[in-house]
Write an enzyme that holds these catalytic residues in place. Structure first.
Site, PDB file in Angstrom:
ATOM      1  N   LYS A 177       0.848  -1.192   0.000  1.00 49.64           N
ATOM      2  CA  LYS A 177       0.000   0.000   0.000  1.00 49.64           C
ATOM      3  C   LYS A 177       0.877   1.234   0.000  1.00 49.64           C
ATOM      4  O   LYS A 177       1.757   1.396   0.838  1.00 49.64           O
ATOM      5  CB  LYS A 177      -0.925   0.059   1.211  1.00 49.64           C
ATOM      6  N   GLY A 182       6.378   4.500   9.197  1.00 51.81           N
ATOM      7  CA  GLY A 182       5.532   5.670   9.417  1.00 51.81           C
ATOM      8  C   GLY A 182       5.673   6.173  10.837  1.00 51.81           C
ATOM      9  O   GLY A 182       6.680   5.927  11.505  1.00 51.81           O
ATOM     10  N   SER A 183       4.651   6.854  11.307  1.00 51.64           N
ATOM     11  CA  SER A 183       4.710   7.455  12.642  1.00 51.64           C
ATOM     12  C   SER A 183       4.557   6.403  13.733  1.00 51.64           C
ATOM     13  O   SER A 183       3.992   5.329  13.514  1.00 51.64           O
ATOM     14  CB  SER A 183       3.616   8.508  12.795  1.00 51.64           C
ATOM     15  N   THR A 184       5.053   6.728  14.912  1.00 55.82           N
ATOM     16  CA  THR A 184       4.942   5.820  16.044  1.00 55.82           C
ATOM     17  C   THR A 184       3.484   5.571  16.425  1.00 55.82           C
ATOM     18  O   THR A 184       3.094   4.430  16.712  1.00 55.82           O
ATOM     19  CB  THR A 184       5.723   6.376  17.248  1.00 55.82           C
ATOM     20  N   ASP A 185       2.667   6.610  16.422  1.00 56.26           N
ATOM     21  CA  ASP A 185       1.259   6.436  16.789  1.00 56.26           C
ATOM     22  C   ASP A 185       0.548   5.486  15.838  1.00 56.26           C
ATOM     23  O   ASP A 185      -0.214   4.607  16.259  1.00 56.26           O
ATOM     24  CB  ASP A 185       0.545   7.787  16.817  1.00 56.26           C
ATOM     25  N   THR A 186       0.798   5.643  14.538  1.00 57.11           N
ATOM     26  CA  THR A 186       0.184   4.731  13.569  1.00 57.11           C
ATOM     27  C   THR A 186       0.757   3.331  13.703  1.00 57.11           C
ATOM     28  O   THR A 186       0.042   2.337  13.539  1.00 57.11           O
ATOM     29  CB  THR A 186       0.381   5.255  12.137  1.00 57.11           C
ATOM     30  N   GLY A 187       2.048   3.250  14.020  1.00 51.12           N
ATOM     31  CA  GLY A 187       2.670   1.942  14.211  1.00 51.12           C
ATOM     32  C   GLY A 187       2.013   1.152  15.321  1.00 51.12           C
ATOM     33  O   GLY A 187       1.871  -0.082  15.225  1.00 51.12           O
ATOM     34  N   CYS A 236      12.802  10.629   9.128  1.00 50.58           N
ATOM     35  CA  CYS A 236      12.558  10.053  10.449  1.00 50.58           C
ATOM     36  C   CYS A 236      13.799  10.080  11.328  1.00 50.58           C
ATOM     37  O   CYS A 236      13.693  10.132  12.554  1.00 50.58           O
ATOM     38  CB  CYS A 236      12.041   8.624  10.304  1.00 50.58           C
ATOM     39  N   GLU A 257       8.540  14.852  17.270  1.00 48.29           N
ATOM     40  CA  GLU A 257       9.053  14.751  15.910  1.00 48.29           C
ATOM     41  C   GLU A 257       8.332  15.780  15.038  1.00 48.29           C
ATOM     42  O   GLU A 257       7.173  15.592  14.681  1.00 48.29           O
ATOM     43  CB  GLU A 257       8.844  13.341  15.364  1.00 48.29           C
TER      44      GLU A 257
END
Length: 538
Positions: free
Chosen positions: A229, A282-287, A339, A436
């Site tokens: 994706k 990607g971002s930590t929150d999305t991870g 990153c 970040e």
């Protein structure tokens, strides 16, 4: 391409907005309570260059064919230089992910790819690398147009590295093998390294082509099939790259590419019961969300390369001019959208004032404008959302009483250009030192001694990378071993070679990409134990 050459190439390359308290028609230098205009920003307002490339692939790539989304929906991909539409792209969702996974499953269970000799797989990947070089101008132009990075950076560094990465993994394809293991008793024991199956991969928007290679290369070398994706902001180069793979002879269904949004296509891929492995950048929150979806579905393993807030530490013995230039590159490269950016610049108190003045002077010289133009060092941020996020952090820095040395405002009135921004007198508790930012904002902090800076550098939830700048071998050894980060660059920064592993400690993720370690993400280890009758020897 050697690591040193990649670093050198990268260092030469790389209209909506929130109200700013420092609005002006030129760049600003904030000095106490005064805003001083330094120079104009006409370069960003000049007529933009029309890219010399056609957008030919905007449909989903499923089972070897470019097809519309099942819903018929499309979304717009935007030129960050202007905020205008480049093209309408197929909007994949859960149904399209399911179609792609079924194609990948069939290609893995019944198709030739995992059953080919490793040498045959290697030859297809090598042909692909040749095609990347043949079409390097088109790939670089699409990357710049869709992402906003400079054409110089895309053409001379990132596309060559794309080809280099696939040649590297092509070289590994026929060198993946198990072991013969001694065991107590009359047994023959061997280990087999087998492809894991269908790999789901989700890539970010800041380095679309390189992240494509980091994910696809090792998965293919190990014999897996893929559903990838793209980031919704930057779908164009992945489709073009997929078309080249078909041309290279990759069997249908081995590589499927779906463009779409995280809550629909991304979540469906992460939670799909027939996906055997997941890789996300990607971002930590999305991870965290991705990891939960993977665990709550079929407990598929997930490799995560997440956010960072990397310290760049300048000791008192450093060559200040070189340190300033390297720290500038470490932060502002790729519009600060990196990153592993050196976004916490720690400078020893004895050289702090000199460093700040020179860092400000360097930022004021940075050339911002249309990334297709020669001599441009910095293009626009990726989109309005990221632009507004960076501007909020700049306001936060001012409100928390950090000193805005320069920048802090939008450039022009079209697109998402931000002035190179430098803050001094930054404290560890400030948001600009903790979060970040992912933009062209340098935060310069002061330290006294080695023990202090090691402790402060490690007091973060992130652990992706770090930089150490010193003439002392003892200092370099001590600090590089003490820092809790997946990569430590000593007297260099952003050196990315195909063989160098990359990944994070703590909340910067798990697993490693690139190098030999990345192959482990896409292999199952099977032990085969066979009883022996009257063996000649054990």
């Amino acid at each position: 391409m050697a690591a040193r050459r990649v670093s050198s190439l990268l260092s030469r390359s790389f209209s909506t907005s929130s109200p700013s308290p420092f609005r002006s028609q030129g760049r600003n230098c904030y000095n106490g309570s005064r805003v001083v205009r330094r120079f104009g920003t006409s370069s960003a307002a000049e007529k933009i260059i029309s890219p010399s490339v056609q957008v030919s692939y905007t449909q989903l790539l499923i089972d070897g064919n470019f097809v519309d989304a099942a819903s018929g929906k499309t979304f717009q991909t935007i030129d960050p230089r202007t905020g205008e539409v480049i093209a309408d792209v197929a909007e994949g969702d859960a149904e399209d992910i399911d179609r792609a996974v079924k194609a990948a499953r069939k290609a893995f269970d019944e198709g030739p790819w995992p059953r080919m000799t490793a040498y045959e797989r290697s030859r297809i990947m090598l042909r692909y690398a040749d095609l990347v070089e043949k079409h390097s101008e088109e790939l670089a132009a699409l990357e710049t147009w869709d992402n906003g990075k400079t054409y110089q950076q895309a053409k001379t560094a990132e596309v060559p590295m794309l080809a280099r990465l696939f040649r590297y993994y092509a070289g590994w394809a026929d060198k993946i093998h198990g072991l013969t293991v001694p065991a107590d008793g009359n047994y023959h024991v061997q280990t087999l390294h087998e492809p894991i199956g269908v790999a789901g991969q989700i890539i970010p928007w800041n380095f679309p082509l390189l992240m494509f290679a980091w994910k696809v290369g090792p998965a293919l070398a190990c014999g897996n099939t893929i559903v990838l994706k793209t980031a919704e902001q930057t779908p164009l180069t992945a489709f073009y790259a997929g078309k080249l793979f078909l041309e290279a002879g990759l069997p249908p269904g081995v590589l499927n590419i779906v463009s779409g949004f995280g809550p629909t296509a991304g979540a469906s891929l992460a939670s799909h019961m027939d996906v055997d492995k997941l890789a996300f950048t990607g971002s930590t929150d999305t991870g965290k969300v991705i990891l939960g979806l993977a665990a709550n579905s079929n407990l598929k393993p997930a490799t995560l390369e997440l956010g960072g807030k990397s310290p760049f530490i300048v000791f008192e013995d450093a060559n200040i001019n070189k340190a300033v230039e390297l720290a500038h590159f470490a932060l502002f490269f790729n519009q600060g959208q990196c990153c592993c950016a050196g976004s916490r610049t720690y400078v020893h108190e004895k050289v702090y004032d000199e460093f700040v003045e020179k860092a400000k002077a360097r930022a004021l010289k940075r050339v911002v404008g249309d990334p297709f133009k020669k001599g441009i060092e910095q293009g626009p941020q990726i989109d309005s959302r990221q632009f507004e996020k960076v501007m909020r952090y700049i306001r936060s820095g001012v409100e928390s009483n950090a000193t805005l040395e320069c920048g802090g405002d939008q450039i022009g009135n079209k697109g998402y250009f931000i002035q190179p921004t430098v803050f001094s007198n930054v404290k560890d508790y400030m948001l600009i030192a903790q979060d970040e930012i992912f933009g062209p904002v340098q935060s310069i902090l002061k330290f006294r001694d080695v023990d202090e800076v090691i402790k402060r550098a490690n007091e973060t939830r992130y652990g992706l990378a770090a930089g150490v700048f010193t003439k002392s071998l003892d200092t370099a050894n001590r600090v590089s071993r003490a820092l809790k980060a997946g990569t430590v660059w000593v007297n260099c920064f952003d050196v990315f070679d195909a063989a160098i592993p990359f990944g994070g400690y703590k909340m910067s993720g798990n697993g490693r990409e690139k190098g030999i370690y990345s192959l482990n993400n896409y292999l199952q280890i099977k032990a085969v134990v066979t009883a022996l009758n009257n063996p000649a020897w054990i």
